[in-house]
Every structure is written in structure tokens, then in C-alpha cells.
Design a protein around this motif. Structure first.
Motif, PDB file in Angstrom:
ATOM      1  N   LYS A   9      12.310 -29.871  19.322  1.00 36.67           N
ATOM      2  CA  LYS A   9      11.845 -30.694  20.437  1.00 36.67           C
ATOM      3  C   LYS A   9      11.212 -31.957  19.867  1.00 36.67           C
ATOM      4  O   LYS A   9      10.644 -31.935  18.769  1.00 36.67           O
ATOM      5  CB  LYS A   9      10.815 -29.926  21.268  1.00 36.67           C
ATOM      6  CG  LYS A   9      11.375 -28.682  21.940  1.00 36.67           C
ATOM      7  CD  LYS A   9      10.247 -27.937  22.639  1.00 36.67           C
ATOM      8  CE  LYS A   9      10.725 -26.581  23.137  1.00 36.67           C
ATOM      9  NZ  LYS A   9       9.611 -25.749  23.603  1.00 36.67           N
ATOM     10  N   TRP A  30       8.717 -28.135  17.097  1.00 37.85           N
ATOM     11  CA  TRP A  30       8.604 -29.567  17.399  1.00 37.85           C
ATOM     12  C   TRP A  30       8.784 -30.388  16.125  1.00 37.85           C
ATOM     13  O   TRP A  30       8.291 -30.012  15.062  1.00 37.85           O
ATOM     14  CB  TRP A  30       7.238 -29.890  18.011  1.00 37.85           C
ATOM     15  CG  TRP A  30       7.073 -29.384  19.397  1.00 37.85           C
ATOM     16  CD1 TRP A  30       6.739 -28.114  19.771  1.00 37.85           C
ATOM     17  CD2 TRP A  30       7.235 -30.127  20.606  1.00 37.85           C
ATOM     18  NE1 TRP A  30       6.683 -28.021  21.139  1.00 37.85           N
ATOM     19  CE2 TRP A  30       6.987 -29.237  21.682  1.00 37.85           C
ATOM     20  CE3 TRP A  30       7.565 -31.452  20.899  1.00 37.85           C
ATOM     21  CZ2 TRP A  30       7.054 -29.632  23.012  1.00 37.85           C
ATOM     22  CZ3 TRP A  30       7.626 -31.848  22.218  1.00 37.85           C
ATOM     23  CH2 TRP A  30       7.379 -30.945  23.262  1.00 37.85           C
ATOM     24  N   HIS A  57       2.970 -33.112  22.111  1.00 36.30           N
ATOM     25  CA  HIS A  57       3.578 -31.777  22.089  1.00 36.30           C
ATOM     26  C   HIS A  57       2.719 -30.756  22.835  1.00 36.30           C
ATOM     27  O   HIS A  57       3.226 -29.704  23.231  1.00 36.30           O
ATOM     28  CB  HIS A  57       3.828 -31.319  20.650  1.00 36.30           C
ATOM     29  CG  HIS A  57       2.598 -31.211  19.803  1.00 36.30           C
ATOM     30  ND1 HIS A  57       1.662 -32.228  19.711  1.00 36.30           N
ATOM     31  CD2 HIS A  57       2.132 -30.218  19.006  1.00 36.30           C
ATOM     32  CE1 HIS A  57       0.694 -31.857  18.889  1.00 36.30           C
ATOM     33  NE2 HIS A  57       0.953 -30.642  18.453  1.00 36.30           N
TER      34      HIS A  57
END
Length: 368
Positions: A9, A30, A57
């Protein structure tokens, strides 16, 4: 047959980090910057001037409706009924057995609106936990996609951010927030952070994040502002003894063991984990989190065994060099009667016992 790793991500600032030459790592799924100019350089910038962090995040959950407080107080350990509008507090999202689902920041936006900041890797789990615990008619909303979050931390954080907002930042007290504008767009401006320094965390629309990031860099240039990664974030929070989920706290650790008694309000109405914590309080905890300093040469890293008198007695939850103190420090769990300052312990490093001693925490406290 080969399988490819799931795509990481990315925050709305991912391209900015790469343009600035950040060293990127996989952080709980992430793609995040671990450092830019260097961990010590970034750490010192926050302690002495101002540093800029991408914390987009992190997750956001909003709870609304006439029964919003009822739900917030049932799923969290602190007492949200004590919050005033525009105030935030640190709390625990707990399982019935008293362990942590997550540690969270609860913001009271209005009498019928609470805004909760949760840890990145836990946001889906947290949302499901709150949804399943919702016995009321409160509306629970997964809102992470609506916000980017930027932290401006350090003694020059206020002077930096003030250049981009008409909101009087000095009037926002610690752990309070105001909704206003930053750089011409709506922002939630909270005087919170995870570094042990004064500073602000701002929540803005994701498509505005890159522009605001660059404008903050310009605003802080005279104060020596540095973009900071996860490495400095970790050394800063460790010096301030701020818990990290998956290290100091997890599903098997309770707030009483983690030295977080102050976020548990036993005198409020029923909440998840209350019964288990009441029993643990009556019986007495058997282990407790404590700080240590290395005496021998070596660094006590996460997961290393801690020995007392030659026998295993606990484990290191976080450890590393302290740039501010010039010492190797850490946090560990020990039997409660030994979790006091001045206790000689051994950290097992490469199968060798290396001497350390327990010390008072936080290791670092800013002068106000």
C-alpha cells in the motif's frame, strides 16, 4: 509455479518520498520511508528544531450518533465522557480478556461525533472489532481513505505550521485540536504526536497532501526542517517511552502490565476487558514493563532474552541507541518485583550475557 508478493500500500505522499531519495521499506504492508538524510540527523532535527513525518498510513474511524459516546466508552478503556469538544486522549481498545486490540487516540469532535486514530496495520481489525461490539445505534465509519496525516514535530513545529494557517496554534493545548484551514484547505489540527516533543498532527484531504508537504518544508527551512522516516520516529518514541503495538503491547499484554494503568478508568460504566482487568488488579500482575540502559557493549534488540541471576526472566520489547542520551537503551518485561530502577540484568546478545541495569522512564523528557 511462482507467486508474487502482494503489492504494498502507498500513502498519498509516496511519490514525494521517492523524489526526495528516501530509503523505502515494507512496513506492515505499506511502502514507507525509513530514512532520508539519516536516522540520527532526523532525530536531532526533531529534538532541536522541527521534523516532518508522513503518517498517512495510520487509520481513521469515525463514530457518530446520539449513542456515539456509549459505544466509544464500551470499546475503549479510558473515559471518553470526560473529554470536552476539541479534546483528545490516549486509550486502549481491549479484548474481553484485557489484552490490546490496539492503542488509539480518541478525539471528541462533538457530543455525537468521535474521531479515532488507529495503527496502520490494525485498522481493518479495529474497525471490525468496533462494529461487532456495537450494541447501540451509533454509526461506525471506516474513514481512512478520506485523510492524509502529516506530523510536524519539534520545538519549532508551531512556528513552522503557523505560517500556513490562520488558526491560533498557541491557543491549542496539548492533546487538544481545532478544525481550521492549512494552506487554504480544511484541516484537523491536533497538538499531539509520537516523539516526546511539542508539535502537531494535521489531517487533510489526500489530494492536498503533497502540496502541503512541500509548503511545510519551505515554511520550516529557516528552522532546519528535515523530512523524517520511521527510523527516527522509533528512536524518538523509545526515548519518550511511548508504546509501539506489536512490541510493548499486543493481544497478550494488558495495560496494567504495560505500565499504562492511567488509561484504564475502572470507575466508569462497563467496558470491554473491565472484568478481566479487575481480576488481574485484585490478584496482582506478575510482569511489568521497565526501562534499561546497557552497561556492557552491545544493543538489546527487540525479542532478546533478559536473564536474572543466570535464568530467563523476561524479554526486550524495543531497544537501540539513544541519539539524545548517547547510550544504548531499551524496554523489557520483568517479574513485577524486579521491574524497579537499579536492578542488574543480563541481555542475551549472540548467546552471550551482556550487563544492563533498569532505569526510570521516560528516558527523555522535554523541558516545557
Amino acid at each position: 509455479m511462482t507467486t508474487t508478493a502482494a503489492a504494498l500500500k502507498a500513502t498519498p505522499l509516496n511519490a514525494v518520498h521517492r523524489a526526495l531519495g528516501a530509503k523505502m521499506v515494507d512496513f506492515g504492508g505499506w511502502d514507507m520511508p525509513v530514512q532520508y538524510s539519516g536516522i540520527i540527523d532526523e532525530h536531532n532535527a526533531v529534538r532541536q528544531g522541527v521534523g516532518l513525518f508522513d503518517v498517512s498510513h495510520m487509520g481513521e474511524i469515525e463514530i457518530r450518533g446520539p449513542e456515539a459516546l456509549q459505544l466509544v466508552n464500551f470499546v475503549s478503556s479510558n473515559d471518553a465522557s470526560k473529554l470536552k469538544i476539541g479534546q483528545a486522549h490516549y486509550s486502549g481498545l481491549l479484548y474481553d480478556h484485557g489484552g490490546f486490540v490496539d492503542d488509539i487516540l480518541v478525539h471528541k469532535v462533538d457530543d455525537d461525533h468521535y474521531f479515532i486514530c488507529v495503527n496502520a496495520s490494525n485498522q481493518d481489525k479495529d474497525f471490525e472489532h468496533i462494529e461487532l461490539s456495537n450494541r447501540s445505534h451509533a454509526k461506525v465509519e471506516f474513514a481512512s481513505d478520506r485523510y492524509a496525516q502529516i506530523a510536524i514535530q519539534g520545538p519549532k513545529g508551531l512556528d513552522t505550521l503557523q505560517k500556513l494557517t490562520k488558526t491560533d496554534l498557541a491557543s491549542i493545548r496539548y492533546y487538544h485540536f481545532k478544525d481550521g484551514e492549512v494552506s487554504g484547505v480544511w484541516a484537523r489540527i491536533a497538538r499531539t504526536g509520537y516523539t516526546g516533543e511539542d508539535g502537531f498532527e494535521i489531517y487533510v484531504a489526500p489530494d492536498e497532501a503533497a502540496r502541503i508537504w512541500y509548503e511545510l518544508q519551505d515554511a520550516g527551512r529557516e528552522f532546519g526542517i528535515k523530512p523524517c522516516g520511521l527510523g527516527a520516529r522509533n528512536t524518538l518514541r523509545l526515548e519518550a517511552k511511548m508504546a509501539l503495538y506489536g512490541h510493548e503491547i499486543n493481544a497478550s499484554i494488558t495495560p496494567l502490565e504495560a505500565d499504562l494503568n492511567w488509561i484504564v478508568k475502572m470507575d466508569k460504566d462497563d467496558f470491554q476487558g473491565r472484568e478481566a482487568l479487575a481480576k488481574q488488579k485484585d490478584k496482582g500482575i506478575t510482569r511489568k514493563l521497565v526501562g534499561f540502559e546497557m552497561i556492557g557493549r552491545g544493543i538489546g534488540r527487540d525479542g532478546y532474552e533478559v536473564h536474572l541471576n543466570g535464568a530467563p526472566a523476561g524479554w526486550v520489547t524495543s531497544g537501540g541507541p539513544s541519539p539524545t542520551l548517547g547510550k544504548n537503551i531499551g524496554l523489557c518485561y520483568l517479574p513485577v518485583d524486579r521491574a524497579v530502577p537499579g536492578q542488574k540484568i543480563d541481555i542475551i546478545i549472540r548467546n552471550q550475557p551482556i550487563e544492563a541495569v533498569t532505569v526510570p522512564t521516560p528516558f527523555y523528557k522535554r523541558t516545557k
